[in-house]
Scaffold this active site. Structure first.
Site, short mmCIF file in Angstrom:
data_model
loop_
_atom_site.label_atom_id
_atom_site.label_comp_id
_atom_site.label_asym_id
_atom_site.label_seq_id
_atom_site.Cartn_x
_atom_site.Cartn_y
_atom_site.Cartn_z
N HIS A 17 0.93 -1.12 -0.31
CA HIS A 17 0.34 -0.03 0.30
C HIS A 17 1.22 1.37 0.09
O HIS A 17 0.52 2.05 -0.55
CB HIS A 17 -0.95 0.22 1.20
CG HIS A 17 -1.90 -0.95 1.31
ND1 HIS A 17 -1.90 -2.01 2.19
CD2 HIS A 17 -2.93 -1.53 0.69
CE1 HIS A 17 -3.41 -2.67 2.41
NE2 HIS A 17 -3.31 -2.33 0.66
N LYS A 41 -18.04 -4.73 8.36
CA LYS A 41 -17.02 -6.20 8.60
C LYS A 41 -15.81 -6.34 9.44
O LYS A 41 -15.92 -4.85 9.81
CB LYS A 41 -15.99 -5.17 6.72
CG LYS A 41 -14.55 -6.46 6.43
CD LYS A 41 -14.38 -4.98 4.86
CE LYS A 41 -13.38 -5.82 4.62
NZ LYS A 41 -12.53 -5.76 3.45
N ARG A 90 -3.16 -5.60 -8.13
CA ARG A 90 -1.64 -6.65 -8.13
C ARG A 90 -2.10 -7.78 -8.81
O ARG A 90 -1.00 -8.34 -9.45
CB ARG A 90 -1.64 -7.72 -6.77
CG ARG A 90 -1.27 -6.58 -5.40
CD ARG A 90 -2.09 -6.72 -3.81
NE ARG A 90 -3.42 -7.28 -4.20
CZ ARG A 90 -4.35 -7.59 -2.95
NH1 ARG A 90 -3.89 -8.08 -1.99
NH2 ARG A 90 -5.24 -8.29 -4.02
N SER A 128 -3.06 -7.46 2.83
CA SER A 128 -3.39 -7.63 4.58
C SER A 128 -3.45 -8.24 5.17
O SER A 128 -2.90 -9.18 5.93
CB SER A 128 -4.49 -5.98 4.55
OG SER A 128 -4.41 -5.26 4.15
O1 PNS Z 1 -9.07 -2.47 0.39
P1 PNS Z 1 -10.40 -2.93 0.11
O2 PNS Z 1 -11.38 -3.23 1.12
O3 PNS Z 1 -10.30 -3.28 -1.19
O4 PNS Z 1 -11.46 -1.49 -0.01
C1 PNS Z 1 -12.30 -1.29 -0.54
C2 PNS Z 1 -13.44 0.06 -0.49
C3 PNS Z 1 -12.81 0.26 0.64
C4 PNS Z 1 -12.41 1.02 -1.62
C5 PNS Z 1 -14.66 -0.37 -1.36
O5 PNS Z 1 -15.47 -1.13 -0.63
C6 PNS Z 1 -15.50 1.59 -0.78
O6 PNS Z 1 -15.30 2.52 -1.49
N1 PNS Z 1 -16.70 1.51 0.21
C7 PNS Z 1 -17.00 2.38 0.55
C8 PNS Z 1 -18.82 2.83 -0.09
C9 PNS Z 1 -18.94 2.74 -1.46
O7 PNS Z 1 -18.49 3.83 -2.46
N2 PNS Z 1 -19.43 1.42 -2.09
C10 PNS Z 1 -19.30 1.44 -4.04
C11 PNS Z 1 -18.15 1.00 -4.39
S1 PNS Z 1 -17.94 -0.58 -4.49
#
Ligand code: PNS
Length: 160
Positions: A17, A41, A90, A128
């Site tokens: 990251h 989560k 990745r 992670s």
């Molecule tokens: O590190 P991650 O868990 O892959 O990140 C995912 C993240 C946080 C970018 C995604 O879950 C997110 O943007 N959540 C906020 C809610 C949202 O906007 N959802 C619609 C798009 S999927």
């Protein structure tokens, strides 16, 4: 001023990251690391702990700020006047989820662009979840996370 959001769960923030963050910081005037607060989560670290750990890891990158957010990512982009979302890729296995997320975000906000940066090869295996798995069984994570994050993981898994 060009602002981008680098969003994620970051539970915890890895050296992979950090590599993406450093490279994104070179492309934009300002980067906001957006730490998702997601009640559905279960995370190992609280949003405050994650913000603190990322802030320490990114202390030498001057155009970076770390904050947590909840709700929709595109709303957070509008609130912070960000024009772009940064995501790291990745491997091919990341593509499906990222494509879906891009499509939703693009549908919701045409003014927000998503920029994908490929992971540096040395971090392409890192996640992670892998870090937590190795830490849980007392493996060496010193090349995967910063010393502070290594210490915090040890506290979570070995103390008590
Ligand atoms: O590190 P991650 O868990 O892959 O990140 C995912 C993240 C946080 C970018 C995604 O879950 C997110 O943007 N959540 C906020 C809610 C949202 O906007 N959802 C619609 C798009 S999927």
């Amino acid at each position: 001023m060009r602002v981008a959001i680098y969003p994620g769960s970051f539970d915890p923030f890895t050296n992979g990251h950090c590599d993406i963050l450093k490279r994104a910081a070179g492309l934009f005037d300002h980067i906001i690391v957006g730490v998702l607060v997601n009640p559905s989560k279960s995370c190992l670290f609280s949003p405050e702990e994650r913000v603190e750990m990322i802030s320490e890891a990114a202390k030498d990158i001057l155009n970076v700020r770390v904050i947590h957010f909840n709700g929709l990512l595109v709303d957070f982009c509008h609130q912070t006047k960000a024009c772009a979302i940064i995501r790291g890729l990745r491997a091919v296995s990341d593509y499906e989820f990222e494509m879906q997320m891009f499509s939703v975000n693009h549908q919701l906000a045409k003014d927000i662009e998503t920029i994908f940066l490929m992971s540096s090869p040395r971090y392409s295996f890192l996640s992670s979840s892998i870090v937590k798995e190795v830490a849980r069984y007392k493996g060496d994570i010193s090349k995967m996370v910063t010393p502070l994050i290594e210490e915090k993981l040890k506290e979570k898994f070995y103390s008590s």
